[in-house]
Design a protein around this motif. Structure first.
Motif, PDB file in Angstrom:
ATOM      1  N   GLU A   1      28.135  41.043  25.752  1.00 51.07           N
ATOM      2  CA  GLU A   1      27.023  41.619  26.510  1.00 51.07           C
ATOM      3  C   GLU A   1      26.866  40.876  27.832  1.00 51.07           C
ATOM      4  OE1 GLU A   1      24.205  43.144  22.810  1.00 51.07           O
ATOM      5  OE2 GLU A   1      23.733  41.243  23.784  1.00 51.07           O
ATOM      6  N   LEU A   2      26.144  41.498  28.776  1.00 54.35           N
ATOM      7  CA  LEU A   2      25.951  40.876  30.079  1.00 54.35           C
ATOM      8  C   LEU A   2      25.052  39.654  29.969  1.00 54.35           C
ATOM      9  CD1 LEU A   2      26.993  43.777  30.869  1.00 54.35           C
ATOM     10  CD2 LEU A   2      25.532  43.580  32.890  1.00 54.35           C
ATOM     11  N   ILE A   3      25.294  38.687  30.850  1.00 54.36           N
ATOM     12  CA  ILE A   3      24.448  37.503  30.955  1.00 54.36           C
ATOM     13  C   ILE A   3      23.946  37.402  32.389  1.00 54.36           C
ATOM     14  CG2 ILE A   3      24.309  34.992  30.787  1.00 54.36           C
ATOM     15  CD1 ILE A   3      26.651  35.095  28.815  1.00 54.36           C
ATOM     16  N   TYR A   4      22.617  37.416  32.552  1.00 54.76           N
ATOM     17  CA  TYR A   4      21.967  37.193  33.842  1.00 54.76           C
ATOM     18  C   TYR A   4      21.477  35.746  33.849  1.00 54.76           C
ATOM     19  CZ  TYR A   4      21.947  42.260  34.517  1.00 54.76           C
ATOM     20  OH  TYR A   4      22.319  43.571  34.677  1.00 54.76           O
ATOM     21  N   ALA A   5      22.047  34.930  34.715  1.00 55.04           N
ATOM     22  CA  ALA A   5      21.785  33.497  34.691  1.00 55.04           C
ATOM     23  C   ALA A   5      21.003  33.046  35.910  1.00 55.04           C
ATOM     24  CB  ALA A   5      23.104  32.727  34.611  1.00 55.04           C
ATOM     25  N   ASN A   6      19.888  32.353  35.665  1.00 49.70           N
ATOM     26  CA  ASN A   6      19.114  31.691  36.711  1.00 49.70           C
ATOM     27  C   ASN A   6      19.420  30.196  36.618  1.00 49.70           C
ATOM     28  OD1 ASN A   6      17.013  30.144  37.941  1.00 49.70           O
ATOM     29  ND2 ASN A   6      15.683  31.939  37.952  1.00 49.70           N
ATOM     30  N   HIS A   7      20.003  29.649  37.669  1.00 50.42           N
ATOM     31  CA  HIS A   7      20.351  28.233  37.716  1.00 50.42           C
ATOM     32  C   HIS A   7      19.764  27.640  38.985  1.00 50.42           C
ATOM     33  CE1 HIS A   7      22.996  24.653  38.186  1.00 50.42           C
ATOM     34  NE2 HIS A   7      23.023  24.677  36.865  1.00 50.42           N
ATOM     35  N   GLU A   8      19.520  26.352  38.967  1.00 47.44           N
ATOM     36  CA  GLU A   8      18.944  25.722  40.147  1.00 47.44           C
ATOM     37  C   GLU A   8      19.831  25.879  41.385  1.00 47.44           C
ATOM     38  OE1 GLU A   8      18.384  21.619  39.467  1.00 47.44           O
ATOM     39  OE2 GLU A   8      20.505  21.173  39.110  1.00 47.44           O
ATOM     40  N   ARG A   9      21.118  26.149  41.204  1.00 45.00           N
ATOM     41  CA  ARG A   9      22.014  26.381  42.335  1.00 45.00           C
ATOM     42  C   ARG A   9      22.091  27.862  42.732  1.00 45.00           C
ATOM     43  NH1 ARG A   9      25.654  22.584  43.942  1.00 45.00           N
ATOM     44  NH2 ARG A   9      27.202  24.197  44.430  1.00 45.00           N
ATOM     45  N   GLY A  10      21.482  28.739  41.935  1.00 45.86           N
ATOM     46  CA  GLY A  10      21.485  30.158  42.274  1.00 45.86           C
ATOM     47  C   GLY A  10      21.852  31.025  41.088  1.00 45.86           C
ATOM     48  N   PHE A  11      21.821  32.312  41.323  1.00 42.68           N
ATOM     49  CA  PHE A  11      22.050  33.333  40.297  1.00 42.68           C
ATOM     50  C   PHE A  11      23.540  33.462  39.973  1.00 42.68           C
ATOM     51  CE2 PHE A  11      23.249  37.837  39.703  1.00 42.68           C
ATOM     52  CZ  PHE A  11      22.548  38.133  38.545  1.00 42.68           C
ATOM     53  N   ALA A  12      23.828  33.874  38.734  1.00 40.88           N
ATOM     54  CA  ALA A  12      25.177  34.265  38.337  1.00 40.88           C
ATOM     55  C   ALA A  12      25.073  35.399  37.329  1.00 40.88           C
ATOM     56  CB  ALA A  12      25.951  33.093  37.742  1.00 40.88           C
ATOM     57  N   LEU A  13      26.091  36.234  37.305  1.00 41.92           N
ATOM     58  CA  LEU A  13      26.137  37.346  36.358  1.00 41.92           C
ATOM     59  C   LEU A  13      27.508  37.388  35.712  1.00 41.92           C
ATOM     60  CD1 LEU A  13      25.106  39.981  35.039  1.00 41.92           C
ATOM     61  CD2 LEU A  13      25.836  41.196  37.100  1.00 41.92           C
ATOM     62  N   ALA A  14      27.525  37.401  34.384  1.00 44.56           N
ATOM     63  CA  ALA A  14      28.758  37.588  33.622  1.00 44.56           C
ATOM     64  C   ALA A  14      28.763  39.015  33.109  1.00 44.56           C
ATOM     65  CB  ALA A  14      28.829  36.588  32.472  1.00 44.56           C
ATOM     66  N   SER A  15      29.677  39.826  33.621  1.00 46.94           N
ATOM     67  CA  SER A  15      29.766  41.237  33.262  1.00 46.94           C
ATOM     68  C   SER A  15      31.218  41.558  32.933  1.00 46.94           C
ATOM     69  CB  SER A  15      29.235  42.105  34.413  1.00 46.94           C
ATOM     70  OG  SER A  15      29.246  43.468  34.066  1.00 46.94           O
ATOM     71  N   MET A  16      31.493  42.833  32.741  1.00 44.14           N
ATOM     72  CA  MET A  16      32.839  43.255  32.369  1.00 44.14           C
ATOM     73  C   MET A  16      33.063  44.709  32.717  1.00 44.14           C
ATOM     74  SD  MET A  16      30.552  43.673  29.852  1.00 44.14           S
ATOM     75  CE  MET A  16      30.537  42.095  28.986  1.00 44.14           C
ATOM     76  N   ARG A  17      34.325  45.113  32.744  1.00 42.36           N
ATOM     77  CA  ARG A  17      34.676  46.516  32.891  1.00 42.36           C
ATOM     78  C   ARG A  17      35.341  47.052  31.630  1.00 42.36           C
ATOM     79  NH1 ARG A  17      31.396  46.271  35.890  1.00 42.36           N
ATOM     80  NH2 ARG A  17      31.312  46.717  38.114  1.00 42.36           N
ATOM     81  N   SER A  18      35.910  46.154  30.842  1.00 42.53           N
ATOM     82  CA  SER A  18      36.544  46.532  29.582  1.00 42.53           C
ATOM     83  C   SER A  18      36.657  45.275  28.736  1.00 42.53           C
ATOM     84  CB  SER A  18      37.938  47.133  29.831  1.00 42.53           C
ATOM     85  OG  SER A  18      38.848  46.134  30.250  1.00 42.53           O
ATOM     86  N   ALA A  19      37.285  45.409  27.580  1.00 38.58           N
ATOM     87  CA  ALA A  19      37.473  44.254  26.705  1.00 38.58           C
ATOM     88  C   ALA A  19      38.484  43.265  27.264  1.00 38.58           C
ATOM     89  CB  ALA A  19      37.912  44.712  25.317  1.00 38.58           C
ATOM     90  N   THR A  20      39.205  43.657  28.300  1.00 37.50           N
ATOM     91  CA  THR A  20      40.225  42.776  28.884  1.00 37.50           C
ATOM     92  C   THR A  20      40.032  42.534  30.377  1.00 37.50           C
ATOM     93  OG1 THR A  20      41.704  44.669  29.267  1.00 37.50           O
ATOM     94  CG2 THR A  20      41.963  43.472  27.178  1.00 37.50           C
ATOM     95  N   ARG A  21      39.001  43.116  30.960  1.00 33.75           N
ATOM     96  CA  ARG A  21      38.757  42.969  32.403  1.00 33.75           C
ATOM     97  C   ARG A  21      37.315  42.506  32.628  1.00 33.75           C
ATOM     98  NH1 ARG A  21      40.915  47.360  36.544  1.00 33.75           N
ATOM     99  NH2 ARG A  21      42.802  46.220  35.922  1.00 33.75           N
TER     100      ARG A  21
END
Length: 395
Positions: A200-220
């Protein structure tokens, strides 16, 4: 050379093509006019999270076979604060609603393949497109194609030609009102053929800034980090990107990220934009021609789909019943949903990103907001119902 149709659609992006299929299914003649070729339109890398409204429409239009086979259904999403992760169970909080990860490029391929099979009329690679007599009962669209001047007479013109298109500009300045917020940062994004770090997607708030872990498929995988507007892609090697991403995701998640060479790297600025009204005379706006949302929450293409779903209903009523009630109410109906999506995207951006003028007080408020969401089912339900997509505004 002049021809005639009922609806002229300017732009073959998601809004234009979904509307073309809706009208075709209702037996309404339409022609789509596009200044680029299919490869260009289909190849644009955009959002990849589909709301239930979009998924339902693809099923209704009979273009969901690949979506069913290849789409990744998500019943939840994850939020992270300085590496501390918690999950929002969207399906449980919304009575079973989900989102589906399926790239916009794949959606466009499905729309174009079905258009070819059904004989939808699309004019590709046209130049000098102009709109005429929009405030009359006899509007038209003209363009140059293969060195020849062409004109399309019609009853309705729908502008689906994006933020930089000609349609919105055709509305008089005395009528049009625009609202905009430009954010002081962008998203640096990469695509890499590596398995996603989470399902699943991860929306990350970090003191250095935002990050998002997403995907397009199970291998991408599709990953993003917040960056300054003055940043340059050339300064971001793959190694630097992976290091920064893993730092912002935290030691647990970051330690499980599979690294690999990126095959696409882009920087996208963030902004919110709305134009009102979305109808003037016989011209109707849909999609990015009328509004832009930050990518936080993935509302862009989904809003375009909700626009044309409502507009399609109104046009069927107009041509079948000769009633103007639907088209007269379209702008207000669409804008009611647009502004709710703008509100959610603005709010979600505000609690997950690092702002240049953020002081210690503002940072603590962000942390308190996320902590409140973690501990409050009511707050999680509000987030979830907005994330999976609010119901279409009643007519």
């Amino acid at each position: 050379m002049a021809t005639r149709t009922q609806v002229a659609i300017v732009g073959a992006g998601p809004a234009g093509m979904f509307l073309a299929h809706l009208l075709h299914a209702a037996g309404i003649d339409a022609v789509v006019i596009e200044r680029r070729d299919r490869d260009y339109v289909e190849g644009r890398v955009r959002a990849g999270v589909l709301e239930q409204v979009t998924v339902d429409l693809m099923h209704r239009l009979g273009i969901a076979d690949r979506l069913v086979r290849e789409g990744l259904v998500h019943g939840g999403t994850r939020l992270s604060l300085d590496g501390d992760l918690f999950r929002i169970d969207m399906a449980a909080l919304t009575g079973g609603a989900t989102v589906t990860v399926y790239g916009q490029q794949e959606v466009m391929r499905d729309l174009f393949d079905a258009a070819d099979a059904r004989g939808l009329s699309i004019r590709w690679n046209v130049d000098d497109v102009a709109l005429h007599d929009l405030d009359s009962a006899r509007p038209s669209v003209s363009w140059r194609e293969d060195g020849m001047e062409r004109r399309l007479d019609c009853d309705i013109v729908v502008g689906c030609d994006g933020y930089h298109g000609i349609s919105r500009a055709a509305i008089p300045a005395t009528v049009l009102r625009t609202f905009e917020r430009v954010y002081p940062f962008g998203w640096l994004g990469i695509l890499a053929d590596v398995p996603p770090v989470e399902h699943e997607l991860i929306y990350a708030n970090h003191e250095r800034g935002f990050a998002l872990a997403s995907m397009r498929s199970a291998t991408r995988s599709r990953y993003y980090v917040q960056c300054g507007l003055d940043e340059k892609i050339v300064d971001w090697s793959d190694e630097r990107f992976w290091d920064e991403l893993c730092l912002r995701l935290g030691p647990d998640v970051g330690g499980r990220v599979t690294r690999g060479p990126s095959f696409e790297k882009t920087i996208a600025p963030l902004r919110s934009f709305v134009a009102e009204p979305m109808r003037w005379g016989r011209l109707f706006l849909a999609g990015d021609a009328a509004h832009i949302v930050p990518p936080t929450g993935a509302k862009g293409m989904n809003l375009a789909v909700s626009d044309v779903t409502m507009l399609g209903e109104a046009l069927v009523e107009y041509f079948d019943e000769r009633s103007t009630a639907g088209i007269d109410g379209y702008s207000a109906r669409a804008l009611a949903r647009v502004w709710k999506a703008e509100r959610f995207s603005w709010w979600f951006t505000s609690i997950t990103h690092r702002f240049p003028d953020m002081d210690g007080f503002s940072r603590r408020l962000q942390m308190a907001e996320l902590d409140y969401i973690r501990g409050s089912e009511a707050a999680q339900r509000t987030l979830a119902e907005n994330y999976v997509g609010l119901p279409l505004t009643p007519a």
